[in-house]
Design a protein around this motif. Structure first.
Motif, mmCIF file in Angstrom:
data_model
loop_
_atom_site.group_PDB
_atom_site.id
_atom_site.type_symbol
_atom_site.label_atom_id
_atom_site.label_comp_id
_atom_site.label_asym_id
_atom_site.label_seq_id
_atom_site.Cartn_x
_atom_site.Cartn_y
_atom_site.Cartn_z
ATOM 1 N N VAL A 127 10.795 -0.777 -5.886
ATOM 2 C CA VAL A 127 10.571 -1.821 -6.906
ATOM 3 C C VAL A 127 9.155 -1.734 -7.454
ATOM 4 O O VAL A 127 8.929 -1.756 -8.677
ATOM 5 C CB VAL A 127 10.846 -3.219 -6.324
ATOM 6 N N LEU A 128 8.165 -1.615 -6.562
ATOM 7 C CA LEU A 128 6.769 -1.573 -6.999
ATOM 8 C C LEU A 128 6.451 -0.291 -7.760
ATOM 9 O O LEU A 128 5.643 -0.300 -8.692
ATOM 10 C CB LEU A 128 5.841 -1.715 -5.793
ATOM 11 N N VAL A 129 7.081 0.811 -7.371
ATOM 12 C CA VAL A 129 6.883 2.070 -8.108
ATOM 13 C C VAL A 129 7.413 1.918 -9.529
ATOM 14 O O VAL A 129 6.779 2.349 -10.500
ATOM 15 C CB VAL A 129 7.583 3.236 -7.381
ATOM 16 N N LEU A 130 8.570 1.289 -9.665
ATOM 17 C CA LEU A 130 9.175 1.114 -10.988
ATOM 18 C C LEU A 130 8.381 0.125 -11.849
ATOM 19 O O LEU A 130 8.408 0.212 -13.078
ATOM 20 C CB LEU A 130 10.625 0.655 -10.847
ATOM 21 N N VAL A 131 7.676 -0.804 -11.208
ATOM 22 C CA VAL A 131 6.787 -1.703 -11.959
ATOM 23 C C VAL A 131 5.711 -0.895 -12.664
ATOM 24 O O VAL A 131 5.251 -1.241 -13.760
ATOM 25 C CB VAL A 131 6.160 -2.747 -11.011
ATOM 26 N N ASP A 132 5.299 0.205 -12.045
ATOM 27 C CA ASP A 132 4.371 1.182 -12.641
ATOM 28 C C ASP A 132 3.044 0.534 -13.053
ATOM 29 O O ASP A 132 2.540 0.741 -14.156
ATOM 30 C CB ASP A 132 5.032 1.860 -13.851
ATOM 31 N N ASP A 133 2.475 -0.252 -12.145
ATOM 32 C CA ASP A 133 1.158 -0.865 -12.375
ATOM 33 C C ASP A 133 0.363 -0.782 -11.076
ATOM 34 O O ASP A 133 0.274 -1.764 -10.326
ATOM 35 C CB ASP A 133 1.320 -2.317 -12.826
ATOM 36 N N PRO A 134 -0.236 0.388 -10.791
ATOM 37 C CA PRO A 134 -0.930 0.579 -9.518
ATOM 38 C C PRO A 134 -2.033 -0.442 -9.256
ATOM 39 O O PRO A 134 -2.228 -0.870 -8.121
ATOM 40 C CB PRO A 134 -1.507 1.997 -9.648
ATOM 41 N N THR A 135 -2.750 -0.851 -10.298
ATOM 42 C CA THR A 135 -3.833 -1.818 -10.114
ATOM 43 C C THR A 135 -3.290 -3.150 -9.618
ATOM 44 O O THR A 135 -3.880 -3.795 -8.738
ATOM 45 C CB THR A 135 -4.612 -2.027 -11.423
ATOM 46 N N PHE A 136 -2.154 -3.583 -10.155
ATOM 47 C CA PHE A 136 -1.519 -4.819 -9.699
ATOM 48 C C PHE A 136 -1.083 -4.684 -8.247
ATOM 49 O O PHE A 136 -1.267 -5.612 -7.444
ATOM 50 C CB PHE A 136 -0.320 -5.140 -10.584
ATOM 51 N N VAL A 137 -0.518 -3.546 -7.889
ATOM 52 C CA VAL A 137 -0.058 -3.310 -6.517
ATOM 53 C C VAL A 137 -1.226 -3.424 -5.544
ATOM 54 O O VAL A 137 -1.137 -4.079 -4.498
ATOM 55 C CB VAL A 137 0.616 -1.928 -6.405
ATOM 56 N N ILE A 197 0.823 -1.204 0.000
ATOM 57 C CA ILE A 197 0.000 0.000 0.000
ATOM 58 C C ILE A 197 0.861 1.260 0.000
ATOM 59 O O ILE A 197 0.494 2.285 -0.591
ATOM 60 C CB ILE A 197 -0.959 -0.005 1.202
ATOM 61 N N ILE A 198 2.024 1.210 0.639
ATOM 62 C CA ILE A 198 2.921 2.374 0.622
ATOM 63 C C ILE A 198 3.244 2.750 -0.819
ATOM 64 O O ILE A 198 3.214 3.934 -1.192
ATOM 65 C CB ILE A 198 4.218 2.075 1.401
ATOM 66 N N ALA A 199 3.564 1.746 -1.636
ATOM 67 C CA ALA A 199 3.896 2.015 -3.042
ATOM 68 C C ALA A 199 2.716 2.640 -3.771
ATOM 69 O O ALA A 199 2.867 3.608 -4.527
ATOM 70 C CB ALA A 199 4.319 0.717 -3.735
ATOM 71 N N TYR A 200 1.532 2.105 -3.547
ATOM 72 C CA TYR A 200 0.341 2.644 -4.207
ATOM 73 C C TYR A 200 0.107 4.097 -3.806
ATOM 74 O O TYR A 200 -0.250 4.941 -4.644
ATOM 75 C CB TYR A 200 -0.869 1.785 -3.849
ATOM 76 N N LEU A 201 0.323 4.404 -2.532
ATOM 77 C CA LEU A 201 0.072 5.766 -2.045
ATOM 78 C C LEU A 201 1.080 6.773 -2.612
ATOM 79 O O LEU A 201 0.703 7.889 -2.970
ATOM 80 C CB LEU A 201 0.099 5.777 -0.519
ATOM 81 N N VAL A 202 2.351 6.392 -2.681
ATOM 82 C CA VAL A 202 3.322 7.349 -3.218
ATOM 83 C C VAL A 202 3.124 7.546 -4.724
ATOM 84 O O VAL A 202 3.387 8.635 -5.256
ATOM 85 C CB VAL A 202 4.778 6.940 -2.906
ATOM 86 N N ILE A 203 2.634 6.514 -5.422
ATOM 87 C CA ILE A 203 2.297 6.682 -6.839
ATOM 88 C C ILE A 203 1.133 7.656 -6.981
ATOM 89 O O ILE A 203 1.148 8.548 -7.848
ATOM 90 C CB ILE A 203 1.954 5.324 -7.484
ATOM 91 N N SER A 204 0.114 7.520 -6.142
ATOM 92 C CA SER A 204 -1.025 8.441 -6.160
ATOM 93 C C SER A 204 -0.570 9.861 -5.850
ATOM 94 O O SER A 204 -1.014 10.833 -6.478
ATOM 95 C CB SER A 204 -2.084 7.999 -5.142
ATOM 96 N N PHE A 205 0.336 9.982 -4.874
ATOM 97 C CA PHE A 205 0.906 11.290 -4.541
ATOM 98 C C PHE A 205 1.583 11.898 -5.770
ATOM 99 O O PHE A 205 1.379 13.072 -6.097
ATOM 100 C CB PHE A 205 1.912 11.128 -3.400
#
Length: 450
Positions: free
Chosen positions: A326-336, A100-108
């Motif tokens: 790693v998850l940010v670089l994957v760049d797929d928020p739905t998957f995260v 969820i941290i990765a998803y939140l920073v992507i949203s930010f």
């Protein structure tokens, strides 16, 4: 018996951290995704996801109420089932927080790029946010975490302003839209929104350190679910009033720009940046606190609990930061989000089974009880499990595989320790309310010992 100094966390702090962890990307990004999948039935999807989570939350209430002073609210799972299942629940929520941290920073990054710093890309801004949150969780001050109550109040006020404004503009035809993907879209949206209600798990984790936990924890969990649900439903209805049929990742601000005017979009975008960044910080605090409790029980290697002089578990924080990158670089928020959901659902199922056992035994001991015997916990297990088929297969495999890795780590640790003993240093830190999360939630700082 009056609560001692160890039990100084009150209802307001619990609800603030619960809502702060819950209301983040779940509203500012997932709302648009839900409407894209389900159209006006996104309201139904949020309601269904809320009902599923409410059933699970009731199971958490009765289980956590049996926690002994100083213990995590998950500890009774070990008594009702076995220690390995208690570990699975805690590890699954650790994975949930990490993703969820990765998803939140992507949203930010999405909101900051779209409305404030267009020259910088979303990924760059997400990585900057990761560095900032990591620094906050490695630093010697808990000021950012202590400000969580005020941050929650600000973002809720701005979201409610948008919701009320939007409801005045809502017309019957806004709710009379065809379903973009039919009934399947509603089911997919419901499964995706499951994680929008996780956050009360932070409250459960610190149940043993809460003032009057048998009253405070249930109230805090229920308030977190209902406040979050009200915010979600109001926001979605306001978004539908905008007339937009397909939303981008900054959908709430996109709708606010139409409903309230350009200034409204900027205000909501500001709330989104504040919310997602504080949510990422709250999730890192919660996940790190889980690690300290796992170390205290000897469930994972002590190296994961190594701390700075100010008590911040830097190994855990750096590990969470690496996973986030790693998850940010994957760049797929739905998957995260889907992976986070899988981890949360695994935990919900196990706690539901523990609550079922508790009901079958006749609710022994002090603490909350549920009506209708095991009916509600059984429904919690079934409804949580029913979300799994609607999630992406790759996410399912990833979520279960990561949970299995943690379980193997636990098994290896038990063999190494011979199945007994604790890491007393981490235990002392928890007992003294001296973890970063517990320091952030107590009303006043504890004077340093001489």
């Amino acid at each position: 018996m009056a609560d001692g100094p160890r039990h100084s966390i009150g209802l307001v702090a619990c609800v603030a951290f619960g809502v702060g962890t819950t209301v983040g990307g779940g509203v500012f990004t997932l709302s648009g995704t839900a409407i894209n999948l389900a159209g006006s039935a996104a309201v139904l999807a949020y309601a269904l996801a809320g009902v599923v989570m409410l059933l699970s939350a009731l199971s958490f209430v009765v289980v956590s109420a049996r926690a002994r002073p100083g213990e995590s609210g998950y500890a009774p799972v070990g008594d009702l089932l076995s220690p390995v299942w208690r570990f699975v629940v805690m590890w699954a929520f650790y994975l949930n927080g990490a993703t969820i941290i990765a998803y939140l920073v992507i949203s930010f990054g999405d909101y900051l790029h779209e409305y404030f710093i267009p020259v910088a890309g979303t990924l760059v801004l997400a990585l900057v946010a990761t560095v900032l949150v990591t620094a906050l969780n490695l630093g010697g001050t808990d000021a950012a975490a202590r400000a969580e109550t005020w941050i929650v109040a600000i973002k809720l006020a701005l979201l409610m302003l948008f919701a009320v404004w939007g409801l005045t503009e809502l017309r019957p035809h806004d709710l009379d839209r065809p379903l973009p993907e039919g009934g399947q879209g509603v089911l997919r949206a419901t499964a995706l929104l499951f994680t929008a209600y996780t956050g009360f798990n932070v409250i459960t984790n610190m149940a043993g350190s809460v003032r009057d936990p048998r009253k405070t924890v249930p109230r805090a969990i229920m308030l977190t679910i209902f406040i979050s649900g009200a915010v979600y439903l109001g926001t979605v209805l306001a978004m539908l009033a905008s007339g937009i049929t397909t939303f981008t990742s900054t959908g709430v601000a996109q709708a606010a720009s139409i409903v309230m005017g350009p200034w409204g979009g900027v205000v909501v975008a500001f709330a989104a940046c504040l919310s997602t960044l504080s949510g990422a910080n709250a999730n890192m605090l919660g996940a790190s606190d889980l690690v300290l409790r796992l170390v205290a029980r000897g469930d994972v290697p002590p190296v994961l609990g190594r701390r700075t002089r100010s008590g911040h578990p830097y190994v855990s924080v750096l590990f969470l930061a690496a996973v986030t990158v790693v998850l940010v670089l994957v760049d797929d928020p739905t998957f995260v989000v889907a992976v986070a959901n899988v981890a949360a659902i695994i935990a919900m199922i196990v706690v539901g089974v523990a609550a079922t056992v508790l009901a079958v035994r006749g609710w022994p001991g002090e603490g909350s009880r549920l009506p209708l015997g095991p009916t509600i916990p059984v429904l919690a297990v079934l409804t949580a499990a029913s979300q799994l088929p609607s999630l992406d297969v790759t996410a399912l495999i990833t979520g279960f595989a990561l949970t299995a890795v943690g379980t193997l780590l636990y098994a290896a640790r038990q063999n190494e320790r011979g199945g007994h003993g604790r890491q007393s240093d981490a235990t002392t830190q928890i007992d003294a309310l001296n973890t970063p999360l517990l320091r952030a939630t107590r009303p006043t700082p504890t004077p340093p010992s001489r």
